[in-house]
Write an enzyme that holds these catalytic residues in place. Structure first.
Site, PDB file in Angstrom:
ATOM      1  NE  ARG A 101      -3.933   0.518   1.890  1.00 60.07           N
ATOM      2  CZ  ARG A 101      -5.185   0.690   2.319  1.00 60.07           C
ATOM      3  NH1 ARG A 101      -5.454   1.557   3.277  1.00 60.07           N
ATOM      4  NH2 ARG A 101      -6.181  -0.003   1.801  1.00 60.07           N
ATOM      5  CG  HIS A 128      -8.410   0.162  -2.952  1.00 59.58           C
ATOM      6  ND1 HIS A 128      -7.682  -0.968  -2.624  1.00 59.58           N
ATOM      7  CD2 HIS A 128      -9.043   0.540  -1.799  1.00 59.58           C
ATOM      8  CE1 HIS A 128      -7.869  -1.256  -1.344  1.00 59.58           C
ATOM      9  NE2 HIS A 128      -8.690  -0.359  -0.821  1.00 59.58           N
ATOM     10  CD  GLN A 131     -13.161  -1.682  -0.718  1.00 54.69           C
ATOM     11  OE1 GLN A 131     -12.391  -1.655   0.229  1.00 54.69           O
ATOM     12  NE2 GLN A 131     -14.396  -2.150  -0.613  1.00 54.69           N
ATOM     13  CG  ASP A 217     -13.246   6.517  -1.522  1.00 57.19           C
ATOM     14  OD1 ASP A 217     -13.053   6.375  -0.300  1.00 57.19           O
ATOM     15  OD2 ASP A 217     -12.310   6.576  -2.354  1.00 57.19           O
ATOM     16  CB  CYS A 257     -14.323   1.463  -0.199  1.00 54.52           C
ATOM     17  SG  CYS A 257     -13.860   3.206  -0.212  1.00 54.52           S
ATOM     18  NE  ARG A 285     -11.021  -5.175   0.596  1.00 51.92           N
ATOM     19  CZ  ARG A 285     -10.099  -4.241   0.881  1.00 51.92           C
ATOM     20  NH1 ARG A 285     -10.451  -3.182   1.583  1.00 51.92           N
ATOM     21  NH2 ARG A 285      -8.853  -4.323   0.428  1.00 51.92           N
TER      22      ARG A 285
HETATM   23  N1   CP Z   1     -11.434   0.138   2.274  1.00 51.33           N
HETATM   24  C1   CP Z   1     -10.168   0.017   2.694  1.00 51.33           C
HETATM   25  O1   CP Z   1      -9.231  -0.267   1.936  1.00 51.33           O
HETATM   26  O2   CP Z   1     -10.018   0.199   4.038  1.00 51.33           O
HETATM   27  P1   CP Z   1      -8.638   0.357   4.810  1.00 51.33           P
HETATM   28  O3   CP Z   1      -8.023   1.653   4.375  1.00 51.33           O
HETATM   29  O4   CP Z   1      -9.032   0.359   6.259  1.00 51.33           O
HETATM   30  O5   CP Z   1      -7.747  -0.803   4.461  1.00 51.33           O
HETATM   31  N1  NVA Z   2      -9.768   6.888  -1.763  1.00 47.92           N
HETATM   32  C1  NVA Z   2      -9.479   6.433  -0.429  1.00 47.92           C
HETATM   33  C2  NVA Z   2      -9.766   4.981  -0.289  1.00 47.92           C
HETATM   34  C3  NVA Z   2      -9.621   4.437   1.112  1.00 47.92           C
HETATM   35  C4  NVA Z   2      -9.863   2.982   1.208  1.00 47.92           C
HETATM   36  C5  NVA Z   2      -8.036   6.754  -0.084  1.00 47.92           C
HETATM   37  O1  NVA Z   2      -7.157   6.574  -0.944  1.00 47.92           O
HETATM   38  O2  NVA Z   2      -7.781   7.188   1.028  1.00 47.92           O
END
Ligand code: CP
Ligand code: NVA
Length: 298
Positions: A101, A128, A131, A217, A257, A285
């Site tokens: 990530r 992502h 997700q 989101d 999400c 998930r």
């Molecule tokens: N939706 C999602 O990816 O959540 P987190 O940021 O908590 O992993």
């Molecule tokens: N768009 C958001 C998604 C979080 C799961 C971010 O990148 O923070």
């Protein structure tokens, strides 16, 4: 060698394999005997916060017989400037797979190229994929095949979530509508690359009318905190609430999400009214990560 770096690059047949296997992993939780990660250690390198992605991968890896090694990117030398190419060549000689990530999409691509181990994008600024695979799995679990359906995304239409939805829409044959103010609409070049039926508008009513699902989101993605005030100003109104939901199909789903900011992208009443769907989506998930991991090693 399989990598899940983006939905843009994921072949349709692989979407189908992952979605099909997620159903099996969900049904057979704690009962399945297959241990496709037996004896393996998977490195999880995270440069951004995470609840769902981290926990679902850690639990999923363990339940598939493997070991998860969580590495906060700031705690390893990467955080002090060691190049991603070198980090990848070290981890690639020790671990069996990587889950990353981070900010730049190019970093997960570089890692995959240099590590030579299966690499999974657990969120970048661009996409992502894990997700959206879960979201599609959840939609199909509740409403049947997504092909031919109308999915409406409300909010920041240029961030990682809508971009992954854009690439999924073209491959799986559903209509995607994105309602976002002009400053937060997806780049024309991404829409061109994806193809498919995608409608981008700043008109919430057009986007929500007759939709099978409303999706949202956060307005302020991780890494964009310095733009918070400006984003809140421009995105105010791009919210899922009871009035908007009235325009969608009577049995339309509402998904998020997560994490959710009540009163911003969704109001508290609508969130609670659809909490069962939203937290099933969160639970899914885990089942989808297992399907992704199994796909990556098979
Ligand atoms: N939706 C999602 O990816 O959540 P987190 O940021 O908590 O992993
Ligand atoms: N768009 C958001 C998604 C979080 C799961 C971010 O990148 O923070």
């Amino acid at each position: 060698m399989k990598h899940l770096l983006s939905l843009e690059k994921l072949p349709r047949a692989d979407f189908e394999t992952i979605l099909r296997d997620a159903t099996v992993f969900k049904k057979e939780r704690r009962a399945h005997s297959a241990q496709p990660l037996k004896g393996q250690t998977w490195a999880m390198m995270f440069s951004k916060s995470s609840t769902r992605t981290r926990v679902s991968f850690e639990v999923g890896i363990r339940e598939l017989g493997g070991h998860a090694l969580f590495l906060n990117a700031n705690d390893i030398q990467l955080g002090r400037g060691e190049p991603i190419q070198d980090t990848a060549r070290v981890i690639g000689r020790m671990a069996h797979g990587a889950i990353i990530r981070t900010f730049a999409q190019s970093d997960v691509e570089t890692f995959a190229a240099f590590s030579k181990i299966p690499t999974i994008n657990a969120l970048t600024d661009d996409e992502h994929p894990c997700q959206v695979l879960t979201d599609i799995f959840t939609f199909e679990e509740m409403r049947g095949p997504i092909a031919g359906k109308i999915i409406t995304f409300i909010g920041d239409g240029a961030c990682n979530m809508p971009v992954s939805w854009i690439f999924a829409a073209a491959k799986l044959g559903f209509e995607l509508r994105i309602a976002a103010p002009k400053a937060f609409q997806p780049a024309a070049e991404i829409l061109k690359r994806a193809g498919g039926k995608i409608i981008v508008t700043d008109d919430l009513h057009t986007a929500a009318s007759g939709a099978d699902m409303l999706y949202t989101d956060v307005w302020v993605s991780m890494g964009k905190e310095a733009e918070s005030a400006e984003r809140i100003k421009l995105l105010t109104g791009y919210q899922i609430n009871a009035n908007l939901l009235k325009l969608a199909k009577p049995n339309a789903l509402v998904m998020h999400c997560l994490p959710a900011y009540r009163g911003k992208e969704i109001d508290a009443e609508t969130f609670e009214a659809h909490a069962d769907t939203i937290f099933t989506e969160a639970e899914n998930r885990l089942h989808t990560q297992k399907a992704i991991l199994n796909w990556a090693v098979s």
